[in-house]
Each structure stands twice: as C-alpha cells, then as structure tokens.
Write a protein that holds these residues in place. Structure first.
Motif, short mmCIF file in Angstrom:
data_model
loop_
_atom_site.label_atom_id
_atom_site.label_comp_id
_atom_site.label_asym_id
_atom_site.label_seq_id
_atom_site.Cartn_x
_atom_site.Cartn_y
_atom_site.Cartn_z
N SER A 143 14.30 3.22 0.71
CA SER A 143 13.90 4.62 0.57
C SER A 143 12.41 4.71 0.30
O SER A 143 11.82 3.80 -0.29
CB SER A 143 14.65 5.29 -0.60
N CYS A 144 11.83 5.80 0.73
CA CYS A 144 10.41 6.04 0.49
C CYS A 144 10.24 7.51 0.09
O CYS A 144 10.51 8.40 0.90
CB CYS A 144 9.60 5.75 1.75
N GLU A 145 9.84 7.73 -1.15
CA GLU A 145 9.55 9.09 -1.60
C GLU A 145 8.09 9.37 -1.34
O GLU A 145 7.21 8.66 -1.84
CB GLU A 145 9.89 9.22 -3.08
N LEU A 151 4.36 15.47 9.06
CA LEU A 151 3.80 14.32 9.75
C LEU A 151 4.87 13.33 10.19
O LEU A 151 5.90 13.21 9.53
CB LEU A 151 2.82 13.59 8.83
N PRO A 152 4.63 12.61 11.28
CA PRO A 152 5.52 11.49 11.58
C PRO A 152 5.36 10.43 10.49
O PRO A 152 4.30 10.36 9.84
CB PRO A 152 4.99 10.97 12.93
N MET A 153 6.41 9.65 10.27
CA MET A 153 6.37 8.61 9.25
C MET A 153 6.95 7.33 9.81
O MET A 153 7.75 7.34 10.75
CB MET A 153 7.15 9.04 8.01
N GLY A 154 6.57 6.23 9.18
CA GLY A 154 7.06 4.95 9.67
C GLY A 154 7.21 3.92 8.58
O GLY A 154 6.80 4.13 7.43
N CYS A 196 6.01 2.17 3.58
CA CYS A 196 6.10 3.36 4.43
C CYS A 196 4.72 4.00 4.49
O CYS A 196 3.89 3.83 3.60
CB CYS A 196 7.12 4.35 3.90
N ASN A 197 4.48 4.72 5.58
CA ASN A 197 3.21 5.42 5.72
C ASN A 197 3.25 6.24 7.00
O ASN A 197 4.14 6.08 7.85
CB ASN A 197 2.03 4.46 5.78
N TYR A 235 -4.61 4.43 2.10
CA TYR A 235 -3.70 4.30 0.96
C TYR A 235 -2.40 3.65 1.40
O TYR A 235 -1.85 3.98 2.45
CB TYR A 235 -3.42 5.67 0.36
N TRP A 236 -1.90 2.74 0.57
CA TRP A 236 -0.57 2.16 0.72
C TRP A 236 0.13 2.18 -0.63
O TRP A 236 -0.52 2.02 -1.66
CB TRP A 236 -0.64 0.71 1.20
N GLY A 237 1.43 2.39 -0.62
CA GLY A 237 2.20 2.29 -1.84
C GLY A 237 2.35 0.85 -2.27
O GLY A 237 1.76 -0.06 -1.68
N GLN A 238 3.20 0.63 -3.27
CA GLN A 238 3.36 -0.74 -3.79
C GLN A 238 4.29 -1.59 -2.95
O GLN A 238 4.31 -2.80 -3.07
CB GLN A 238 3.86 -0.69 -5.25
#
Length: 118
Positions: free
Chosen positions: A21-23, A31-34, A95-96, A107-110
């Motif tokens: 999951s990606c919050e 936006l498109p997401m991947g 995810c981004n 930016y990237w999450g962890q």
C-alpha cells in the motif's frame, strides 16, 4: 505537503503473495501513479503504473501476469498485489508519480522491503 508512505512489505517464500500500500498526500490527486523497486547494488526500476482513473495500466515485462496495480482515490491510496513471488522480486518498493527521467524526482518515500526466499 508532499508525502508518500509505503507499507505492506515482508519476508515470504517463493510462490507466496504480498499486497503493498502507498498512502499519498493530496499533492498527488489527479496524477498517474506507479510502483518502482530497487534491489541492492542495482538502479531503481519501474514496476507498474496506472492512470488517475485506473483505466490504463502498465507493467514491466518481469511482473506481467503476477502483479496487479490498483488505487482507491477516495483514500489517496495506491496498491500493488504481488502474486507468485520470485527471489528476483526482492527489493525495496517505492511509489511515486511516473516521470520521464530519474533526475526529475525530487522526493521519494522510505519504501517498504520485500524479501522472497527460495
């Protein structure tokens, strides 16, 4: 505020499944997401993406037929259902919003770690 929080990773055996999951913060609405992944010593690579409405999906050849990307826009959440996992799927998953060039990402999450053992 820009924020991506990935979760759902873990250690599994070959052939098992995981659901990531990606919050995402409201910044990503419309936006498109991947999903992307990075294994130790390797470049980050594309895994899957889908449009804002979910009507268009794209997969890397290595995961076609095994992974399914989806999203719940009401919850600002992106998912990746991963079935029939293989050792080569082991990586940190992120995810981004898909962008044209690696240098376009600010930016990237962890990320969330997926480990598949044989």
């Amino acid at each position: 505020q820009v924020q991506l929080v990935e979760s759902g990773g873990g250690s599994v055996q070959v052939g098992e499944s995981l659901r990531l999951s990606c919050e995402a913060s409201a910044t990503y609405r419309g936006l498109p997401m991947g999903w992307f992944r990075q294994a130790p010593g390797k470049e980050r690579e594309f895994v899957a993406a889908l449009s804002w409405t979910g009507g268009k999906t794209f997969y890397a050849d290595s995961v076609k037929g095994r992974f399914t990307i989806s999203r719940d826009n009401a919850k600002n959440t992106l998912y990746l259902q991963m079935d029939n996992l293989k050792p080569e799927d082991s990586a940190v998953y992120y995810c981004n919003e898909p962008k044209a060039r690696p240098e376009d990402y600010a930016y990237w999450g962890q990320g969330t770690q997926v480990t598949v053992s044989s």
